[in-house]
Design a protein around this motif. Structure first.
Motif, PDB file in Angstrom:
ATOM      1  N   TYR A  76     -13.075   0.365   7.696  1.00  0.00           N
ATOM      2  CA  TYR A  76     -12.492  -0.027   6.411  1.00  0.00           C
ATOM      3  C   TYR A  76     -13.338  -1.037   5.639  1.00  0.00           C
ATOM      4  CZ  TYR A  76      -8.326   2.617   7.442  1.00  0.00           C
ATOM      5  OH  TYR A  76      -7.452   3.638   7.695  1.00  0.00           O
ATOM      6  N   GLY A  99     -16.014  -2.008   3.097  1.00  0.00           N
ATOM      7  CA  GLY A  99     -16.622  -1.302   1.980  1.00  0.00           C
ATOM      8  C   GLY A  99     -18.126  -1.492   1.937  1.00  0.00           C
ATOM      9  N   GLN A 114     -15.752  -5.749  -1.031  1.00  0.00           N
ATOM     10  CA  GLN A 114     -14.872  -4.981  -0.145  1.00  0.00           C
ATOM     11  C   GLN A 114     -15.156  -5.236   1.331  1.00  0.00           C
ATOM     12  OE1 GLN A 114     -15.238  -0.857  -1.782  1.00  0.00           O
ATOM     13  NE2 GLN A 114     -13.014  -1.021  -1.973  1.00  0.00           N
ATOM     14  N   ARG A 146      -5.634  -3.483   4.591  1.00  0.00           N
ATOM     15  CA  ARG A 146      -6.410  -2.284   4.293  1.00  0.00           C
ATOM     16  C   ARG A 146      -5.741  -1.056   4.903  1.00  0.00           C
ATOM     17  NH1 ARG A 146      -9.310  -0.447   1.548  1.00  0.00           N
ATOM     18  NH2 ARG A 146     -11.431  -0.196   2.326  1.00  0.00           N
ATOM     19  N   GLY A 188      -2.907   0.254   2.780  1.00  0.00           N
ATOM     20  CA  GLY A 188      -3.168   0.855   1.485  1.00  0.00           C
ATOM     21  C   GLY A 188      -3.808  -0.039   0.455  1.00  0.00           C
ATOM     22  N   TRP A 189      -4.048  -1.310   0.787  1.00  0.00           N
ATOM     23  CA  TRP A 189      -4.705  -2.222  -0.146  1.00  0.00           C
ATOM     24  C   TRP A 189      -6.153  -1.792  -0.346  1.00  0.00           C
ATOM     25  CZ3 TRP A 189      -7.631  -7.045   1.394  1.00  0.00           C
ATOM     26  CH2 TRP A 189      -7.946  -7.837   0.280  1.00  0.00           C
ATOM     27  N   ASP A 190      -6.680  -1.921  -1.568  1.00  0.00           N
ATOM     28  CA  ASP A 190      -8.036  -1.437  -1.849  1.00  0.00           C
ATOM     29  C   ASP A 190      -9.129  -2.411  -1.430  1.00  0.00           C
ATOM     30  OD1 ASP A 190      -7.920  -3.421  -3.784  1.00  0.00           O
ATOM     31  OD2 ASP A 190      -7.867  -2.047  -5.490  1.00  0.00           O
ATOM     32  N   TYR A 228     -10.065  -5.199  -2.873  1.00  0.00           N
ATOM     33  CA  TYR A 228     -10.601  -6.044  -3.937  1.00  0.00           C
ATOM     34  C   TYR A 228      -9.753  -7.308  -4.091  1.00  0.00           C
ATOM     35  CZ  TYR A 228     -13.743  -2.296  -5.394  1.00  0.00           C
ATOM     36  OH  TYR A 228     -14.734  -1.358  -5.425  1.00  0.00           O
ATOM     37  N   THR A 266       3.144  -3.941   1.839  1.00  0.00           N
ATOM     38  CA  THR A 266       1.831  -3.454   2.260  1.00  0.00           C
ATOM     39  C   THR A 266       1.541  -3.868   3.696  1.00  0.00           C
ATOM     40  OG1 THR A 266       0.984  -3.537   0.005  1.00  0.00           O
ATOM     41  CG2 THR A 266      -0.645  -3.552   1.769  1.00  0.00           C
TER      42      THR A 266
END
Length: 429
Positions: free
Chosen positions: A364, A366, A371, A389, A392-394, A396, A405
């Motif tokens: 996960y 980035g 990220q 993460r 579902g958190w992106d 950022y 979440t």
């Protein structure tokens, strides 16, 4: 519970009816006592609290199990008699410097057995529900014995003369919002006495919106001094005649028309010698919202305890003790999400789970710095970033993951952890 995001057995059970039956038998087992479950609340907390100043925040929440007259399940009345359920009194340990929740300390869970006919002021303390504020504080002395200092924080229900007179000790302090105007040793009114003190400071704060009030800016004034409380007439004669405490008044001035102004009278055994120490006490008291957040995670925003359909009150009492412990795990992760917490991931996860978190983290991470997990490995903040993460958190930093979440991330992660443990068992066999 955390994996399935529910305390309902049918939702939480993974493996069908057989697992539901096994868990039901666990709750029904006479050797699984409510007392033992409550004692287990403080085991990890005692270790985490060592050497710290701990705010031991306690409060009571009503757990309302919707039920019909023909199916009360042994549950007594709550509220004003319009509902049936149980009462959860819990104490949470919070680091005074970082606000990090260290875990549960102690508490009490009960359901009422009929109505008490003897007037409240005619009953001895040990026969009153208010006794929980004192017994839980005494239990905190044992669980938090390794702490450098403890401050027990209560809302107005904890304003009990017997507690002021008997619980405090060296490095074990009390801080409570006054419930009512008390008579002082000289016969004067406590509130009137405070009103005669000079205003020593002022501040402006943002008041968040609630269902009964809009958001606003509030101007507060501060008064402080010493008061000597007189023993009430209905208190035990074994208690001292007087108790000396510090009193801080925080009052809103120029409140908008139709809005009830803020006003706190805070009593404490701490020494309050100047403006800085007074505001410090006020800020400690404001940490009460942390236990309110925990209660929301137990009920509507998290594990949905009030949806349980377990059929007897004694099993519901045990389920509540387990649910409260599970909710702390979610709270700790939500608190750690911004990276300010220095707590270790071991406060919530075991060694094998931490290794699995590290393995999942590589997937996960980035490609950009924004990220990438910015937190120290194996810290609670590091674990919180990974769990968010997974939920579902992106990744950022412009947004922060919330309780839902985190709940989804934990559901996914602990499901993976459970499957991994199962696969290891299969390989070994």
């Amino acid at each position: 519970m955390v994996t399935r995001a529910s305390s309902c057995l049918r939702r939480a059970a993974e493996g069908g009816r057989a697992k539901i039956v096994r868990y039901g038998r666990f709750l029904a087992n006479e050797n699984v006592t409510l007392e033992a479950l409550l004692a287990g609340w403080g085991e990890q907390t005692a270790v985490a609290a060592a050497g710290r100043h701990v705010l031991a925040i306690q409060d009571t929440s009503e757990i309302n199990f919707r039920t019909k007259p023909e199916r009360r399940r042994g549950l007594g009345e709550i509220g004003k008699g319009t509902g049936h359920g149980l009462l959860l009194h819990a104490m949470a340990a919070v680091d005074a410097e970082s606000d990090a929740c260290l875990g549960l300390v102690a508490g009490k869970i009960w359901t009422r057995q009929g109505r008490v006919t003897v007037p409240h002021d005619k009953r001895p303390l040990e026969q009153k529900e208010s006794e929980r504020w004192i017994s839980t504080a005494y239990r905190a002395k044992q669980v938090l014995s390794a702490a450098a200092m403890v401050t027990v924080i209560d809302d107005r229900e904890g304003d009990i003369f017997a507690k002021w007179a008997s619980v405090s000790a060296a490095n074990f302090h009390l801080l409570t919002r006054s419930m009512h105007d008390r008579v002082l040793a000289d016969g004067a009114s406590m509130y009137a006495t405070a009103a005669g003190w000079p205003i020593v400071d002022a501040a402006t704060i943002d008041v968040v919106a609630r269902a009964d009030r809009p958001a606003r800016r509030a101007k507060l004034v501060l008064r402080l001094g010493r008061v000597t409380l007189k023993r009430p007439q209905n208190a035990s004669a074994d208690l001292p005649r007087t108790v000396e405490l510090a009193l801080i008044e925080v009052a809103e001035v120029d409140a908008p028309a139709g809005v009830e102004p803020l006003q706190w009278y805070l009593l404490t055994t701490h020494e309050v010698s100047d403006v800085a120490s007074a505001w410090r006490i006020v800020n400690w008291y404001k940490r009460r919202w942390i236990i309110e957040q925990l209660f929301r995670l137990i009920k509507t925003q998290g594990l949905q305890l009030e949806d349980s359909r377990i059929e007897t009150a004694d099993r519901l009492l045990k389920l509540t003790a387990i649910t409260a412990k599970a909710a702390v795990m979610i709270l700790q992760l939500v608190q750690a999400r911004d990276g300010r917490s220095a707590e270790p991931a071991s406060n919530a996860f075991n060694e094998a789970q931490i290794k699995l978190l590290a393995a999942l983290a590589t997937k996960y991470e980035g490609r950009t710095k924004l990220q990438s997990n910015p937190h120290r490995p194996q810290s609670m903040a590091w674990a919180s970033w990974i769990i968010a993460r997974l939920g579902g958190w992106d990744g950022y930093p412009r947004t922060k993951p919330g309780p839902i979440t985190m709940r989804h991330g934990l559901q996914y992660f602990l499901g993976v952890a459970s499957a991994w443990e199962t696969l290891k068992d299969v390989r070994i066999n």
